[in-house]
Write a protein that holds these residues in place. Structure first.
Motif, PDB file in Angstrom:
ATOM      1  N   GLY A  94       0.842  -1.189   0.000  1.00  0.00           N
ATOM      2  CA  GLY A  94       0.000   0.000   0.000  1.00  0.00           C
ATOM      3  C   GLY A  94       0.873   1.233   0.000  1.00  0.00           C
ATOM      4  O   GLY A  94       2.097   1.148  -0.117  1.00  0.00           O
ATOM      5  N   ASN A  95       0.243   2.404   0.099  1.00  0.00           N
ATOM      6  CA  ASN A  95       0.990   3.661   0.187  1.00  0.00           C
ATOM      7  C   ASN A  95       0.946   4.140   1.629  1.00  0.00           C
ATOM      8  O   ASN A  95       0.030   4.854   2.034  1.00  0.00           O
ATOM      9  N   HIS A  96       1.930   3.707   2.399  1.00  0.00           N
ATOM     10  CA  HIS A  96       1.981   4.043   3.823  1.00  0.00           C
ATOM     11  C   HIS A  96       3.180   4.948   4.082  1.00  0.00           C
ATOM     12  O   HIS A  96       4.258   4.489   4.460  1.00  0.00           O
ATOM     13  N   PHE A  97       2.985   6.236   3.838  1.00  0.00           N
ATOM     14  CA  PHE A  97       4.036   7.217   4.088  1.00  0.00           C
ATOM     15  C   PHE A  97       3.653   7.974   5.354  1.00  0.00           C
ATOM     16  O   PHE A  97       2.918   8.969   5.323  1.00  0.00           O
ATOM     17  N   PRO A  99       4.884  10.125   7.604  1.00  0.00           N
ATOM     18  CA  PRO A  99       4.999  11.560   7.912  1.00  0.00           C
ATOM     19  C   PRO A  99       3.865  12.421   7.360  1.00  0.00           C
ATOM     20  O   PRO A  99       3.583  13.494   7.898  1.00  0.00           O
ATOM     21  N   SER A 100       3.221  11.970   6.277  1.00  0.00           N
ATOM     22  CA  SER A 100       2.148  12.786   5.691  1.00  0.00           C
ATOM     23  C   SER A 100       0.755  12.234   5.989  1.00  0.00           C
ATOM     24  O   SER A 100      -0.236  12.780   5.503  1.00  0.00           O
ATOM     25  N   CYS A 101       0.663  11.178   6.777  1.00  0.00           N
ATOM     26  CA  CYS A 101      -0.623  10.509   7.026  1.00  0.00           C
ATOM     27  C   CYS A 101      -1.315  11.088   8.253  1.00  0.00           C
ATOM     28  O   CYS A 101      -0.702  11.221   9.319  1.00  0.00           O
ATOM     29  N   GLU A 102      -2.596  11.400   8.105  1.00  0.00           N
ATOM     30  CA  GLU A 102      -3.384  11.941   9.224  1.00  0.00           C
ATOM     31  C   GLU A 102      -3.500  10.959  10.383  1.00  0.00           C
ATOM     32  O   GLU A 102      -3.755  11.362  11.513  1.00  0.00           O
ATOM     33  N   PRO A 121      11.482  -1.132   4.909  1.00  0.00           N
ATOM     34  CA  PRO A 121      10.441  -1.895   4.204  1.00  0.00           C
ATOM     35  C   PRO A 121      10.995  -3.117   3.477  1.00  0.00           C
ATOM     36  O   PRO A 121      10.249  -4.031   3.144  1.00  0.00           O
ATOM     37  N   HIS A 122      12.295  -3.137   3.195  1.00  0.00           N
ATOM     38  CA  HIS A 122      13.006  -4.300   2.634  1.00  0.00           C
ATOM     39  C   HIS A 122      12.601  -4.616   1.193  1.00  0.00           C
ATOM     40  O   HIS A 122      13.442  -4.735   0.314  1.00  0.00           O
ATOM     41  N   PHE A 123      11.301  -4.748   0.935  1.00  0.00           N
ATOM     42  CA  PHE A 123      10.812  -5.114  -0.397  1.00  0.00           C
ATOM     43  C   PHE A 123      10.598  -3.877  -1.264  1.00  0.00           C
ATOM     44  O   PHE A 123      10.516  -2.751  -0.775  1.00  0.00           O
ATOM     45  N   ASP A 124      10.500  -4.088  -2.566  1.00  0.00           N
ATOM     46  CA  ASP A 124      10.208  -2.991  -3.492  1.00  0.00           C
ATOM     47  C   ASP A 124       8.776  -2.498  -3.294  1.00  0.00           C
ATOM     48  O   ASP A 124       7.846  -3.295  -3.131  1.00  0.00           O
ATOM     49  N   GLN A 125       8.597  -1.200  -3.365  1.00  0.00           N
ATOM     50  CA  GLN A 125       7.276  -0.606  -3.212  1.00  0.00           C
ATOM     51  C   GLN A 125       6.388  -0.917  -4.417  1.00  0.00           C
ATOM     52  O   GLN A 125       6.847  -0.899  -5.555  1.00  0.00           O
ATOM     53  N   PHE A 126       5.115  -1.204  -4.157  1.00  0.00           N
ATOM     54  CA  PHE A 126       4.152  -1.447  -5.230  1.00  0.00           C
ATOM     55  C   PHE A 126       3.590  -0.141  -5.791  1.00  0.00           C
ATOM     56  O   PHE A 126       3.209  -0.082  -6.947  1.00  0.00           O
ATOM     57  N   ARG A 145      -4.355   2.904   1.468  1.00  0.00           N
ATOM     58  CA  ARG A 145      -3.807   2.448   2.748  1.00  0.00           C
ATOM     59  C   ARG A 145      -4.461   1.161   3.245  1.00  0.00           C
ATOM     60  O   ARG A 145      -4.123   0.677   4.325  1.00  0.00           O
ATOM     61  N   CYS A 146      -5.392   0.616   2.477  1.00  0.00           N
ATOM     62  CA  CYS A 146      -6.149  -0.558   2.944  1.00  0.00           C
ATOM     63  C   CYS A 146      -5.238  -1.779   3.092  1.00  0.00           C
ATOM     64  O   CYS A 146      -4.421  -2.082   2.221  1.00  0.00           O
ATOM     65  N   ILE A 147      -5.388  -2.506   4.209  1.00  0.00           N
ATOM     66  CA  ILE A 147      -4.616  -3.728   4.459  1.00  0.00           C
ATOM     67  C   ILE A 147      -5.505  -4.973   4.413  1.00  0.00           C
ATOM     68  O   ILE A 147      -5.094  -6.060   4.833  1.00  0.00           O
TER      69      ILE A 147
END
Length: 245
Positions: A94-97, A99-102, A121-126, A145-147
């Protein structure tokens, strides 16, 4: 009558018939990392973070019933290493950044990354590209951001009786959707007072005009790490939760 016990990391933990390993651990103030488990809803073992070793077998502690004399390993280097790997995969899928997340400071995914010392994160970002839904007057949906914990699905179906949310697709294409012909939250009877509006462990369901209202240092997991908040985790059954659900 003899008290039934499990041995959890060498410590005797009592339980009653019908309780899972997770139930027994929570009642004894022992933290087992988890994301999709919520004491108000029937467990389904989606996230696998609560995996423990019971009598030598890997099992989901939220779905495995406790048995008298069961030997359970929870806080071990092997299990925590596997949990870190699961967290890393969730972060990059997901997009879990943060510093910018409410939801930063109130997010269970972030809190568990700190708890389990996930340093990379170790792995490549999707970098998934999932459109936001800002159509509702009171609530914003950030699908990025859904898991896939399904807590909002279960809450909307089992508590609110509305079936607003569902999961669609299979495998890597599986994703959260809104049950409306248009796919827009505004075209449902969803309310910010619904139970489903307050159970997301990450930053998918966000009440508008509330972002960053709590200063850094005063947020839920700033004050105390998630592993030390057992009483709150075990009692998340109020109809409205102020933080992470």
């Amino acid at each position: 009558m003899k008290q039934t016990m499990i041995m959890l990391d060498g410590m005797p933990v009592p339980f009653t018939e019908g309780q899972t390993i997770m139930d027994a651990a929570m009642a004894a103030d022992v933290f087992i990392p988890h994301l999709c488990h919520h004491p108000e809803f029937k467990p389904q073992g989606s996230c696998k973070l609560c995996t423990v070793k019971a009598n030598g077998r890997y099992v989901s502690s939220c779905t495995m019933f406790a048995k008298d004399g069961m030997e359970v390993q929870n806080n071990t280097p092997d299990l925590n290493d596997k949990r870190r790997t699961l967290l890393q995969m969730l972060f990059v899928e997901g997009n879990h950044f943060c510093p910018s997340c409410e939801k930063s400071g109130n997010c269970m995914l972030q809190a568990l990354a700190y708890e389990l010392e996930m340093l990379t994160p170790h792995f490549d970002q999707f970098y998934p590209d999932r459109p936001l839904d800002a159509s509702h007057p009171d609530v914003l949906l950030d699908f990025n951001r859904c898991i896939l914990c399904e807590l909002c699905v279960r809450a909307s179906r089992d508590v609110d009786g509305k079936n607003v949310f569902a999961l669609a697709g299979r495998g890597i294409t599986k994703h959260l959707i809104v049950n409306a012909k248009s796919g827009r939250l505004a075209d449902t009877d969803f309310s910010r007072l619904d139970r489903a509006a307050h159970v997301c462990p990450v930053g998918v369901i966000l009440e508008k005009r509330q972002g960053f209202a709590v200063p850094i240092g005063k947020r839920l997991y700033d004050e105390k790490p998630i592993g030390q908040q057992m009483e709150r985790l075990a009692e998340r059954t109020t109809k409205v939760e102020d933080s992470d659900g």
